[in-house]
Design a protein around this motif. Sequence first.
Motif, PDB file in Angstrom:
ATOM      1  N   ALA A 120      13.932 -34.371   6.991  1.00 37.30           N
ATOM      2  CA  ALA A 120      13.755 -34.392   5.542  1.00 37.30           C
ATOM      3  C   ALA A 120      12.413 -33.790   5.151  1.00 37.30           C
ATOM      4  O   ALA A 120      12.309 -33.020   4.184  1.00 37.30           O
ATOM      5  CB  ALA A 120      13.869 -35.826   5.020  1.00 37.30           C
ATOM      6  N   GLN A 121      11.371 -34.128   5.912  1.00 42.42           N
ATOM      7  CA  GLN A 121      10.032 -33.637   5.601  1.00 42.42           C
ATOM      8  C   GLN A 121       9.950 -32.127   5.711  1.00 42.42           C
ATOM      9  O   GLN A 121       9.482 -31.447   4.787  1.00 42.42           O
ATOM     10  CB  GLN A 121       9.028 -34.280   6.563  1.00 42.42           C
ATOM     11  N   LYS A 139      15.320 -38.315  11.471  1.00 44.36           N
ATOM     12  CA  LYS A 139      15.803 -38.051  10.112  1.00 44.36           C
ATOM     13  C   LYS A 139      14.649 -37.860   9.132  1.00 44.36           C
ATOM     14  O   LYS A 139      14.735 -37.037   8.216  1.00 44.36           O
ATOM     15  CB  LYS A 139      16.730 -39.186   9.676  1.00 44.36           C
ATOM     16  N   GLN A 140      13.568 -38.610   9.330  1.00 42.98           N
ATOM     17  CA  GLN A 140      12.400 -38.439   8.478  1.00 42.98           C
ATOM     18  C   GLN A 140      11.790 -37.056   8.696  1.00 42.98           C
ATOM     19  O   GLN A 140      11.376 -36.392   7.740  1.00 42.98           O
ATOM     20  CB  GLN A 140      11.373 -39.535   8.779  1.00 42.98           C
ATOM     21  N   GLU A 141      11.742 -36.624   9.958  1.00 45.34           N
ATOM     22  CA  GLU A 141      11.186 -35.304  10.289  1.00 45.34           C
ATOM     23  C   GLU A 141      12.006 -34.191   9.647  1.00 45.34           C
ATOM     24  O   GLU A 141      11.459 -33.240   9.073  1.00 45.34           O
ATOM     25  CB  GLU A 141      11.172 -35.130  11.812  1.00 45.34           C
ATOM     26  N   ALA A 171      15.472 -42.861  13.210  1.00 40.68           N
ATOM     27  CA  ALA A 171      14.761 -42.866  11.927  1.00 40.68           C
ATOM     28  C   ALA A 171      13.661 -41.807  11.914  1.00 40.68           C
ATOM     29  O   ALA A 171      13.466 -41.115  10.901  1.00 40.68           O
ATOM     30  CB  ALA A 171      14.171 -44.249  11.662  1.00 40.68           C
ATOM     31  N   VAL A 172      12.936 -41.666  13.027  1.00 37.41           N
ATOM     32  CA  VAL A 172      11.892 -40.642  13.126  1.00 37.41           C
ATOM     33  C   VAL A 172      12.488 -39.253  12.970  1.00 37.41           C
ATOM     34  O   VAL A 172      11.955 -38.397  12.246  1.00 37.41           O
ATOM     35  CB  VAL A 172      11.150 -40.757  14.477  1.00 37.41           C
TER      36      VAL A 172
END
Length: 319
Positions: free
Chosen positions: A305-306, A301-303, A298-299
Amino acid sequence: MISRRHIAIAASLFWGVTSSFAQSNTVRLVVPFSTGGPTDIAARVIAPLLSEAMGKTVIVDNRVGATGAIGAEFVARAPADGNTILFGTSSIMGANPALMPKLAYDPVRDFAPVSLVATIENILVVHPSVPANNVQEFIRYAKDNPGKLFYGSSGTGSTYHLGSEMFANMTKTQLGHVPYKGQGPAAQDLLAGHIQLMFDAFNSAVPNIKSGRVKALGIASAKRHPELPDLPTISEQGVPGYVTTIWLAFFVPAKTPTSIVDKLNQDLRTIMQRQDVRDRFNKLGMQAVSSSTQELDAVLKQELAQWTRVVREANIKPE
């Protein structure tokens, strides 16, 4: 012509080599940075403890180049047997792919996440001449002086560059970028007053904060740091969601058996909870952490996207 016999011999040799590698008593912990840096030192703290847990010799293999891409690609192409591990970072697995979509590796497709092992908080610091003592005062000052304030970073496309552009975008301020060959030279120019601000790593920023050579306005993490409990996060100060914490984590090639990944995850979680390890990481300016494989996924994929959003909105191009 190649006969069936030749094909059979080649196949047996291939599977023989693969099998012997899988049974190897040596594990490569690939660090995509040079020796002596914080990531390398952290790897060398973990390696002997992981060796004990695995019952194998764990060697640190520094494969340097292309802002970490060479080491990452090496692991992505390695056999999925648990004997080759990537010491990945938020820049290698998040910023690089966002900035360079034609990389020879895909952080999601080519790797299986194992566990986070450390975080490094960034602090927004300014030269004492800047008339601001918190984030909101700085934003007002920057808006009153558009294009007159310059920040330093370790280079175009670095997480420090992307994080600064993200801050400018979220606060609707105009900040000039001065790229350097590393955070050290940028910090020196900040001390000299040649630039007005930068996001600096916790361990390098704190001595200058305590000596009064720079002012700390906020920490770019989800929560306050235990060593600077009076320093509010940037999110607390009117920029909700602004987090640019650097992380370090272990990854293995995709298709590595779940049993191997789970055992490695458990070994790392045990190691990273040791007080002696936490103390050593603290001296490196890092916080020792651990996670489940799902949390790291999750970390990551969030990174991605950001940074993909930041690169697109700021129209950042690789050098």
